[in-house]
Design a protein around this motif. Structure first.
Motif, PDB file in Angstrom:
ATOM      1  N   PRO A 163      -3.860  13.022   0.436  1.00 30.98           N
ATOM      2  CA  PRO A 163      -2.545  12.363   0.357  1.00 30.98           C
ATOM      3  C   PRO A 163      -1.960  12.022   1.725  1.00 30.98           C
ATOM      4  CG  PRO A 163      -2.379  14.671  -0.256  1.00 30.98           C
ATOM      5  CD  PRO A 163      -3.827  14.361  -0.174  1.00 30.98           C
TER       6      PRO A 163
ATOM      7  N   SER B 107       1.137   6.712  -6.789  1.00 30.08           N
ATOM      8  CA  SER B 107      -0.025   7.532  -7.143  1.00 30.08           C
ATOM      9  C   SER B 107       0.202   9.008  -6.814  1.00 30.08           C
ATOM     10  CB  SER B 107      -1.264   7.014  -6.396  1.00 30.08           C
ATOM     11  OG  SER B 107      -2.384   7.845  -6.614  1.00 30.08           O
ATOM     12  N   ILE B 108       0.719   9.279  -5.629  1.00 32.22           N
ATOM     13  CA  ILE B 108       0.918  10.663  -5.199  1.00 32.22           C
ATOM     14  C   ILE B 108       1.939  11.370  -6.086  1.00 32.22           C
ATOM     15  CG2 ILE B 108       1.839  12.091  -3.320  1.00 32.22           C
ATOM     16  CD1 ILE B 108       0.574  10.040  -1.377  1.00 32.22           C
TER      17      ILE B 108
ATOM     18  N   SER C   4      -4.183  -2.410  -1.575  1.00 34.07           N
ATOM     19  CA  SER C   4      -3.129  -1.414  -1.801  1.00 34.07           C
ATOM     20  C   SER C   4      -3.649  -0.171  -2.511  1.00 34.07           C
ATOM     21  CB  SER C   4      -1.971  -2.023  -2.602  1.00 34.07           C
ATOM     22  OG  SER C   4      -2.346  -2.296  -3.942  1.00 34.07           O
ATOM     23  N   THR C   5      -4.813  -0.278  -3.184  1.00 29.53           N
ATOM     24  CA  THR C   5      -5.441   0.907  -3.784  1.00 29.53           C
ATOM     25  C   THR C   5      -6.235   1.699  -2.757  1.00 29.53           C
ATOM     26  OG1 THR C   5      -7.519  -0.189  -4.422  1.00 29.53           O
ATOM     27  CG2 THR C   5      -5.672  -0.336  -5.982  1.00 29.53           C
ATOM     28  N   LEU C   6      -6.350   1.146  -1.543  1.00 33.35           N
ATOM     29  CA  LEU C   6      -7.145   1.733  -0.457  1.00 33.35           C
ATOM     30  C   LEU C   6      -8.608   1.881  -0.850  1.00 33.35           C
ATOM     31  CD1 LEU C   6      -4.710   4.378   1.101  1.00 33.35           C
ATOM     32  CD2 LEU C   6      -5.331   2.124   1.979  1.00 33.35           C
TER      33      LEU C   6
ATOM     34  N   ALA D 174      -3.581   8.887   2.705  1.00 35.11           N
ATOM     35  CA  ALA D 174      -3.119   7.801   1.839  1.00 35.11           C
ATOM     36  C   ALA D 174      -1.820   7.197   2.352  1.00 35.11           C
ATOM     37  CB  ALA D 174      -2.930   8.317   0.411  1.00 35.11           C
ATOM     38  N   ILE D 175      -1.001   7.984   3.023  1.00 34.91           N
ATOM     39  CA  ILE D 175       0.235   7.483   3.609  1.00 34.91           C
ATOM     40  C   ILE D 175       0.006   7.027   5.052  1.00 34.91           C
ATOM     41  CG2 ILE D 175       2.597   8.084   4.273  1.00 34.91           C
ATOM     42  CD1 ILE D 175       2.139   7.760   1.271  1.00 34.91           C
TER      43      ILE D 175
ATOM     44  N   TYR E  95     -12.567   5.241  -2.710  1.00 36.73           N
ATOM     45  CA  TYR E  95     -11.197   5.489  -2.262  1.00 36.73           C
ATOM     46  C   TYR E  95     -11.235   5.944  -0.813  1.00 36.73           C
ATOM     47  CZ  TYR E  95      -6.388   7.295  -2.486  1.00 36.73           C
ATOM     48  OH  TYR E  95      -5.048   7.542  -2.272  1.00 36.73           O
TER      49      TYR E  95
ATOM     50  N   THR F  61       0.820  -1.207   0.000  1.00 37.12           N
ATOM     51  CA  THR F  61       0.000   0.000   0.000  1.00 37.12           C
ATOM     52  C   THR F  61       0.856   1.259   0.000  1.00 37.12           C
ATOM     53  OG1 THR F  61      -1.686  -1.219   1.253  1.00 37.12           O
ATOM     54  CG2 THR F  61      -1.913   1.171   1.149  1.00 37.12           C
TER      55      THR F  61
ATOM     56  N   GLN G 263       0.607   3.800  -3.134  1.00 37.22           N
ATOM     57  CA  GLN G 263       0.147   5.163  -2.852  1.00 37.22           C
ATOM     58  C   GLN G 263       1.251   6.175  -3.162  1.00 37.22           C
ATOM     59  OE1 GLN G 263      -3.066   5.866  -2.161  1.00 37.22           O
ATOM     60  NE2 GLN G 263      -3.362   3.655  -2.395  1.00 37.22           N
TER      61      GLN G 263
ATOM     62  N   LEU H 196      -4.819   5.287 -10.066  1.00 41.68           N
ATOM     63  CA  LEU H 196      -5.589   4.250  -9.380  1.00 41.68           C
ATOM     64  C   LEU H 196      -6.993   4.082  -9.961  1.00 41.68           C
ATOM     65  CD1 LEU H 196      -4.606   4.938  -5.650  1.00 41.68           C
ATOM     66  CD2 LEU H 196      -3.468   3.530  -7.376  1.00 41.68           C
TER      67      LEU H 196
END
Length: 371
Positions: free
Chosen positions: A180, A69-70, A339-341, A183-184, A162, A62, A66, A76
């Motif tokens: 973000p 993605s960020i 892992s895509t949350l 997301a972390i 999400y 994850t 992420q 995603l």
């Protein structure tokens, strides 16, 4: 010239995915990485080490995705996991079926490939039956029931499931800057949970969890950075070369079983081509074989009797049907999906765990009755 370039890119995608599959198979076999085993250890013995290994794999996968993605290296929304239309009934029913089935069949989809690579003939039967029933659920008789009665029961998200976005909208009136961070923060919490005990700080847990998690990230990186082309010369649309549905695909081991059997059966049909899911299956098998030979643990194993055969047969059917309904297995939803949350992936994973716990309790009850 464009066709030659596209063919070259697709070849690189497939070989890279195959290499990641080799690593996944070798690491999983060497460290005994197994979701069903992790749940069984907790339920039967109160041992959390393999569960911590699994949580570490989720956290690493994850954090990696992420981060991609960020930084703009992964989209995603191009995955199946962040669809705004969530067929929640299919996800829950499929997860319960898959979880119970993997207990009866002695392992999930990835574990079946690993056991097959190490010489387990029971896993070969599970692979074939699971692939056939998955195909029946995708396009056959079970698919009609799925499409008519389960998939239409949906929840419509305003944007997508999400989780960082959902939480940010819930707790803040200006969510953009918070997304973000969440997301972390969410995978960091999982990381703390995984490594919060001294018993987790051993070679097997660290190597297994971090190694498997990194292979999931690597598989995503190949798809997003190598397979993606912004404009296909034939369709003039964005495309992911080497994928089955022209969408970003992470590791998953249910539908690819069906496509592997299809490719083997229709090999002479030039319209049937290798995809990332198929080569990943081959890679995992050969990676497990290589490690088993290195450890000198490769051995042929078969069924112990009628009951053992029946359990594996029923379990394979349940996993084939359930994995398609849930849009993935313990790797497809439990690692790639989570892992895509995606909230949908967390629900599907939770259903898999509940189904597995129920089957383990049932097995314990049967043993106690026989004593």
């Amino acid at each position: 010239m464009e066709e030659i370039n596209l063919s070259s890119i697709q070849s690189i995608v497939l070989w890279a995915t195959f290499a990641v599959g080799l690593a996944f198979g070798a690491i999983s076999h060497r460290t005994h990485f197994c979701t069903m085993g992790a749940i069984a250890d907790v339920v039967n013995f109160g041992d959390w080490n393999r569960m911590r290994m699994w949580l570490l794999a989720i956290a690493v996968a994850t954090l990696g995705l992420q981060g991609l993605s960020i930084t703009g290296h992964a989209n995603l929304n191009d995955t199946i996991f962040l669809n705004s239309q969530w067929s929640w009934l299919s996800g829950i029913v499929g997860g319960l079926l898959f979880g119970a089935g993997m207990v009866l069949a002695s392992g999930c989809g990835s574990k079946t490939l690993i056991r097959l690579g190490a010489g387990n003939l029971k896993a070969l039967m599970v692979f074939v039956i699971m692939g056939i029933t998955a195909y029946m659920t995708l396009k056959g008789v079970f698919g009609v029931f799925r499409a008519n009665y389960l998939d239409p029961v949906r929840f419509e998200f305003s944007s997508s499931p999400y989780l960082p976005e959902l939480l940010a909208n819930l707790f803040s009136q200006e969510p953009a800057g918070l997304i973000p961070i969440l997301a972390i923060a969410l995978p960091v919490i999982l990381l703390i949970m995984a490594l919060g005990s001294k018993s987790a700080w051993n070679k097997e847990v660290i190597v297994g969890g971090a190694g498997v998690g990194l292979t999931i990230v690597a598989a995503w990186w190949v798809v997003f950075q190598v397979a993606y082309i912004p404009e296909h010369p034939d369709t003039l649309e964005a495309a992911y070369l080497g994928t089955y549905a022209n969408r970003a695909e992470g590791f998953s081991f249910v539908a690819p079983y069906a496509y592997t059997l299809e490719w083997l059966m229709f090999f002479s049909d030039v319209t049937r081509v290798l995809t990332v899911g198929v080569v990943a299956c081959f890679g995992v098998i050969l990676g497990a074989t290589a490690n088993a030979l290195m450890e000198k643990s490769f051995r042929w194993e078969t069924f112990q009797g009628v009951e053992d055969t029946a359990n594996h047969t029923v379990g394979a059917v349940m996993m084939g049907v359930g994995g398609v309904l849930a849009l993935g297995c313990t790797v497809g939803q439990g690692l790639s999906g989570v892992s895509t949350l995606s909230l949908a992936s967390f629900v599907a994973l939770g259903s898999i765990v509940v189904g597995a716990m129920g089957a383990l309790k049932y097995q314990m009850w049967r043993v106690e009755r026989m004593v």
